[in-house]
Design an enzyme around this catalytic site. Structure first.
Site, PDB file in Angstrom:
ATOM      1  N   LYS A  37       4.277   1.834  16.578  1.00  0.00           N
ATOM      2  CA  LYS A  37       4.351   0.640  17.419  1.00  0.00           C
ATOM      3  C   LYS A  37       5.788   0.308  17.832  1.00  0.00           C
ATOM      4  O   LYS A  37       6.005  -0.597  18.645  1.00  0.00           O
ATOM      5  CB  LYS A  37       3.714  -0.545  16.698  1.00  0.00           C
ATOM      6  CG  LYS A  37       2.210  -0.387  16.500  1.00  0.00           C
ATOM      7  CD  LYS A  37       1.619  -1.554  15.745  1.00  0.00           C
ATOM      8  CE  LYS A  37       0.102  -1.436  15.662  1.00  0.00           C
ATOM      9  NZ  LYS A  37      -0.359  -0.229  14.975  1.00  0.00           N
TER      10      LYS A  37
ATOM     11  N   GLU B  51      -1.954  -4.429  26.615  1.00  0.00           N
ATOM     12  CA  GLU B  51      -2.355  -3.699  25.419  1.00  0.00           C
ATOM     13  C   GLU B  51      -2.551  -2.219  25.742  1.00  0.00           C
ATOM     14  O   GLU B  51      -3.043  -1.859  26.820  1.00  0.00           O
ATOM     15  CB  GLU B  51      -3.656  -4.289  24.879  1.00  0.00           C
ATOM     16  CG  GLU B  51      -4.111  -3.715  23.561  1.00  0.00           C
ATOM     17  CD  GLU B  51      -5.349  -4.414  23.041  1.00  0.00           C
ATOM     18  OE1 GLU B  51      -5.361  -4.781  21.862  1.00  0.00           O
ATOM     19  OE2 GLU B  51      -6.295  -4.612  23.824  1.00  0.00           O
TER      20      GLU B  51
ATOM     21  N   THR C 115     -11.766  -4.320  20.640  1.00  0.00           N
ATOM     22  CA  THR C 115     -11.335  -4.766  21.963  1.00  0.00           C
ATOM     23  C   THR C 115     -11.901  -3.903  23.095  1.00  0.00           C
ATOM     24  O   THR C 115     -12.265  -4.411  24.144  1.00  0.00           O
ATOM     25  CB  THR C 115      -9.800  -4.769  22.058  1.00  0.00           C
ATOM     26  OG1 THR C 115      -9.318  -3.463  21.736  1.00  0.00           O
ATOM     27  CG2 THR C 115      -9.204  -5.781  21.111  1.00  0.00           C
TER      28      THR C 115
ATOM     29  N   VAL D 175      14.248  -9.245   0.334  1.00  0.00           N
ATOM     30  CA  VAL D 175      15.306  -8.459   1.001  1.00  0.00           C
ATOM     31  C   VAL D 175      16.164  -9.329   1.911  1.00  0.00           C
ATOM     32  O   VAL D 175      17.248  -8.911   2.329  1.00  0.00           O
ATOM     33  CB  VAL D 175      14.697  -7.288   1.804  1.00  0.00           C
ATOM     34  CG1 VAL D 175      14.113  -6.236   0.876  1.00  0.00           C
ATOM     35  CG2 VAL D 175      13.650  -7.772   2.803  1.00  0.00           C
TER      36      VAL D 175
ATOM     37  N   SER E  35      -4.717   0.360   4.199  1.00  0.00           N
ATOM     38  CA  SER E  35      -3.622  -0.514   3.802  1.00  0.00           C
ATOM     39  C   SER E  35      -4.002  -1.966   4.079  1.00  0.00           C
ATOM     40  O   SER E  35      -4.841  -2.256   4.933  1.00  0.00           O
ATOM     41  CB  SER E  35      -2.338  -0.151   4.552  1.00  0.00           C
ATOM     42  OG  SER E  35      -2.516  -0.301   5.944  1.00  0.00           O
TER      43      SER E  35
ATOM     44  N   SER F  83       0.823  -1.214   0.000  1.00  0.00           N
ATOM     45  CA  SER F  83       0.000   0.000   0.000  1.00  0.00           C
ATOM     46  C   SER F  83       0.853   1.258   0.000  1.00  0.00           C
ATOM     47  O   SER F  83       0.684   2.144  -0.843  1.00  0.00           O
ATOM     48  CB  SER F  83      -0.935  -0.015   1.220  1.00  0.00           C
ATOM     49  OG  SER F  83      -1.686  -1.204   1.269  1.00  0.00           O
TER      50      SER F  83
END
Length: 628
Positions: A416, A549, A478, A349, A457, A299
């Protein structure tokens, strides 16, 4: 052949010769009237006709007036006609002065030359634009049996005007523009292509009630998401279908047309107002350069290729592991940029010898590294793949880039990577360190760009929600307060190119992601855009937040300061904690070894040990059916 006039242009040539006689005799008649003096000067008029027969068609031919399809004449053709007629008149005036000085005739009223120029402009231009008028007056070949759809255009700018013009020129579209809405006071009660501006955006609800509107078209590519949301909400409440032009970043390198109209998407509701860009630094970084994009079938990679293409690189290398996605990118770019030099490369890669061959053959000067395994739940279940692809793959690409003296290297990272609670985030943080260490070793312009989620994406929240809606629900989330940063793919790619231009090397850049958005709000917007109502037609189920989380994401570590850059939506991270030198390579080498041995628990333990704030072990593997 270009130099051979078509049959219709042969008639244009004959018409021009007839107009030469009319123009010259008309000039003398206007100057002298049809009296004795007119006949006294008739020899000079005949000389002028003879010279004009030679000069004007030749000049018009050289200016391309016989290589045009005049039914598509526009302002550009009008400029061309003015230039050609003026050049021909200057040469004709010179020829007449020379003939007069040689005694070819007696007497030449100088004002006749000016009058001839004016008449030629009117006659030559009128002849050619008459073709367009006749073509438009003929209408479609077949009579439409259905009533045209009445369309209200929101936005009376360039995009709106072009969309209306195309509707009028192509009756087969069966679309009839009935009016514009625009907030510009100067446009109120004015007409554009015969279509009136009948109010402002605040009048939308009243206009939909008062007028018999079949469809609303949002023709404001630069409109922020809040404006698109208001228009879409009103149209939906009134039961009127609505479509939109793509946003300004989607239109880069493309064109505005009715064919670009599409359904309003969630990305339209979240897009921001476009900012001025420093095109100079982007052009310097990309124009005339050999540019390589890894993950070019993904994307972000594909959108980067679209936007890089408009800067005219010497060669654009599309490198990816999936042959189908690279083939689709190749076809799209060849259609949009037929003269662009493209080189598709199928490669992994993780295969360093293959990368060595590619770099040796093509010598890329600029590299954008977007290739990565990014699906968070899958990487928790496939830790070894996350290490070999995201860490080893980045190491291979960086080392080969250093060997072949790549000038600029831009690595695409994620929010992240900050205090990661999952394997994906930890591997991206380690890959960041590899890139920054390479910049320190080489002094090259190796930079990291970090941003949050991109809408739409593959594997992201929006496609998952759409699939759940298509299945009749429920949508699974969640926690009701779960928030994430979001940016549209074209916006993100646009800012990445800005970073490529401004990158000094060894820097980590953050993109301004705006305010974090509740996942619940995103889900409800998607349900409404599908023509349904949350809770009534599609149920939303909360599965419960998992241990470790985050309810919201971070873009930088605590205690880290940010520095503004020349672009208001791009910031530079100052003094972040990173591994470097031998310590970094010992960790990377050990992780690769553990991955090849299948030691998942030891990999996670090592990641938690070496990455600042990492807490992967405290986070149970996520469920594949829940959306973070």
């Amino acid at each position: 052949m270009k130099n051979k006039p078509s049959l219709s242009n042969r008639y244009v040539l004959v018409g021009d010769l007839i107009l030469v006689v009319i123009s010259v005799l008309g000039s003398y008649a206007l100057r002298l009237e049809l009296g004795p003096q007119f006949f006294d000067y008739l020899p000079s008029a005949l000389w002028m006709i003879g010279l004009a027969f030679i000069i004007k068609p030749v000049v018009y031919y050289l200016f391309g007036l016989y290589q045009r399809i005049w039914i598509y004449a526009s302002v550009e053709e009008l400029k061309l006609i003015v230039a050609a007629v003026t050049a021909a008149s200057v040469l004709l005036a010179g020829g007449m002065v020379v003939a007069l000085s040689l005694g070819a005739f007696v007497g030449l009223p100088r004002s006749v030359l000016v009058i001839d120029w004016l008449l030629s402009l009117i006659l030559v231009g009128g002849l050619r634009f008459s073709f367009r008028l006749m073509a438009e007056s003929r209408g479609p070949a077949a009579i439409l049996v259905t009533q045209p759809r009445r369309v209200l255009i929101v936005g009376a700018g360039d995009a709106g005007a072009l969309v209306v013009r195309e509707m009028q020129k192509n009756p087969q579209l069966n679309l009839q523009p009935i009016g514009f809405l625009d907030d510009n006071p100067a446009k109120q009660k004015q007409q554009i292509h015969g279509v009136p501006v009948i109010g402002t955006l605040s009048d939308l609800a009243q206009v939909l009630e008062r007028q018999n509107v079949d469809e609303v078209v949002i023709a404001i590519p630069s409109a922020p998401g809040r404006v698109v949301r208001v228009i879409a909400d009103i149209a939906r409440l009134k039961g009127v279908p609505f479509r939109t032009m793509p946003g300004i970043y989607e239109l880069l390198g493309g064109k505005v047309s009715v064919s670009r109209l599409r359904e309003v998407d969630i990305s339209d509701l979240l897009r921001r107002e476009p900012l001025q860009v420093n095109e100079g630094i982007v052009g310097e970084a990309l124009s005339g350069r050999v540019v390589l994009v890894t993950g070019a079938g993904g994307s972000i990679g594909r959108e980067l290729c679209r936007q890089i293409a408009r800067w005219g690189p010497k060669l654009l290398i599309l490198l990816g592991h999936g042959e189908n996605s690279i083939f689709e990118t190749l076809l799209e770019l060849r259609e949009s940029f037929p003269t662009l030099n493209l080189q598709p490369i199928i490669a992994d890669v993780r295969d360093r010898p293959r990368l060595e061959v590619v770099f040796n053959d093509f010598r890329p000067e600029v590299v954008f590294h977007t290739a990565a395994h990014k699906h968070v739940p899958l990487m928790e279940l496939n830790v070894e793949e996350a290490i070999t692809n995201n860490v080893l793959g980045t190491l291979n690409l960086v080392e080969v880039s250093l060997t072949y003296l790549v000038e600029r290297f831009v690595f695409i990272s994620t929010d992240k990577a900050i205090r990661p609670v999952n394997v994906y985030g930890a591997t991206k943080r380690l890959a960041e360190m590899i890139v920054l260490n390479a910049a320190q070793r080489s002094g090259g312009r190796y930079s990291v760009v970090r941003f949050g989620n991109v809408l739409g994406s593959r594997g992201s929240v929006v496609p998952i929600f759409k699939r759940q809606i298509a299945q009749g629900g429920p949508i699974t989330i969640t926690h009701p307060d779960m928030k994430r940063y979001f940016m549209t793919i074209p916006e993100a790619a646009h800012l990445v190119l800005q970073v490529a231009g401004m990158g000094r090397g060894g820097d980590t850049y953050l993109l301004n992601m705006g305010q974090q958005i509740r996942i619940l709000d995103l889900a409800e917007d998607l349900i409404r855009l599908s023509g349904l109502e949350p809770g009534r037609d599609i149920e939303i189920v909360f599965t419960g937040i998992r241990p470790g989380e985050k309810l919201s994401e971070d873009l930088w570590d605590e205690g880290v300061s940010l520095r503004v850059t020349d672009h208001p939506d791009i910031f530079r991270v100052e003094h972040q904690e990173v591994l470097e030198g031998e310590a970094l390579y010992r960790v990377v080498t050990e992780l690769i070894k553990l991955a090849r041995e299948g030691e998942r628990e030891r990999i996670v333990a090592l990641l938690d040990e070496v990455i600042p704030g990492s807490a992967i072990r405290s986070t149970p593997p996520p469920e594949l059916t829940s959306v973070v």
